[in-house]
Design a protein around this motif. Structure first.
Motif: not given
Length: 281
Positions: A213-240
């Motif tokens: 499914g979706g993980f809602h890690l997008v920030g503003l969808p129109i720009y495909d920006s990330i929600g949060g910082t790259k380090e925060e997204i990496k931390a989610i990956g490491k947790a998974l």
């Protein structure tokens, strides 16, 4: 289990005949049952199903992850095409849902007239429910970890009563097969790690074959920006990565920029699931 993406934000390059929309709909065949998880915002999932060899009329049950339009408004078309399946929602107080940023406001909620069309076809749950043998809808999703940063743009009610969405309308689908679990997240507004942790706590000895499914890690969808910082997204990956998960299949609100960051952490365990793709889990 055979899993087919009927609708996602993107499609297979080899299938230009398939429609795409900013939404999600997944078809699942398992243990002699057919399940529809989410229905997108319109008729695209029905049109694509016909091109992908999926008979909407044969689906046994439909589950709606939450009450945002891009996951639930296609229900009216599902009812037109299927005369038997119950449609499951999480039970919650009726309200309005909106996306707000920089003074811009957009209604993103469910079309409430859907419920008037065939009220006997809807079931509303407020606790963990086994809707078919070994197929569970879970409403009590843990909150040990932070919710996605992109949630900050999502609100309920309007005017003076406007407040951040708490996602008390979101549910989790867990399918327990003989060789492990498959966890379906919808948009994972409650947090994908919270959803995985919930599944682990409910079925502590079970292997997780896949998270889908979706993980809602997008920030503003129109720009495909990330929600949060790259380090925060990496931390989610490491947790998974630390959980006993064989594969993760994602798209929709994860966003392709966030997908790339997760992919660098999770490698072959993470795969994209665009419209038209089928996988056997």
């Amino acid at each position: 289990m055979k899993l087919t993406a009927l609708v996602d934000n993107s499609r297979l390059n080899s299938r230009p005949d398939l429609a795409v929309e900013r939404g999600l709909s997944l078809h699942v065949e398992t243990m002699g049952q057919q399940i529809l998880f989410d229905v997108g915002s319109g008729k695209a999932f029905c049109d694509n199903a016909a091109l992908l060899g999926v008979e909407i009329r044969d689906i046994d049950v439909a589950v709606i992850s939450h009450r945002h339009h891009d996951h639930c408004n296609g229900v009216t078309h599902f009812l037109d095409c299927n005369a038997k399946a119950q449609v499951y929602f999480r039970d919650c107080e009726e309200t309005d849902y909106s996306f707000r940023v920089f003074g811009f406001k957009s209604n993103i909620g469910i079309d409430r007239e859907i419920f008037e069309k065939a009220p006997e076809r809807f079931s509303f749950v407020n606790e963990m429910t086994e809707i078919l043998p070994n197929i569970y809808v879970v409403t009590n999703i843990g909150s040990r970890y932070q919710q996605p940063k992109g949630n900050k743009y999502l609100f309920v009610n309007s005017g003076k009563d406007c407040k951040p969405d708490t996602f008390d309308h979101e549910l989790l689908l867990i399918i327990k097969e003989s060789d492990g679990l498959v966890v379906f997240t919808g948009c994972a507004h409650s947090g994908v790690i919270n959803m995985v942790q919930t599944a682990v706590e409910l079925f502590p000895s079970a292997r997780i074959k896949a998270v889908v499914g979706g993980f809602h890690l997008v920030g503003l969808p129109i720009y495909d920006s990330i929600g949060g910082t790259k380090e925060e997204i990496k931390a989610i990956g490491k947790a998974l990565e630390s959980y006993p998960i064989d594969k993760l299949y994602t798209g929709h609100c994860t966003g392709m920029k966030a997908f790339g960051i997760l992919k660098a952490v999770l490698g072959d365990r993470l795969e994209h699931l665009p419209t038209g793709r089928s996988v056997t889990i």
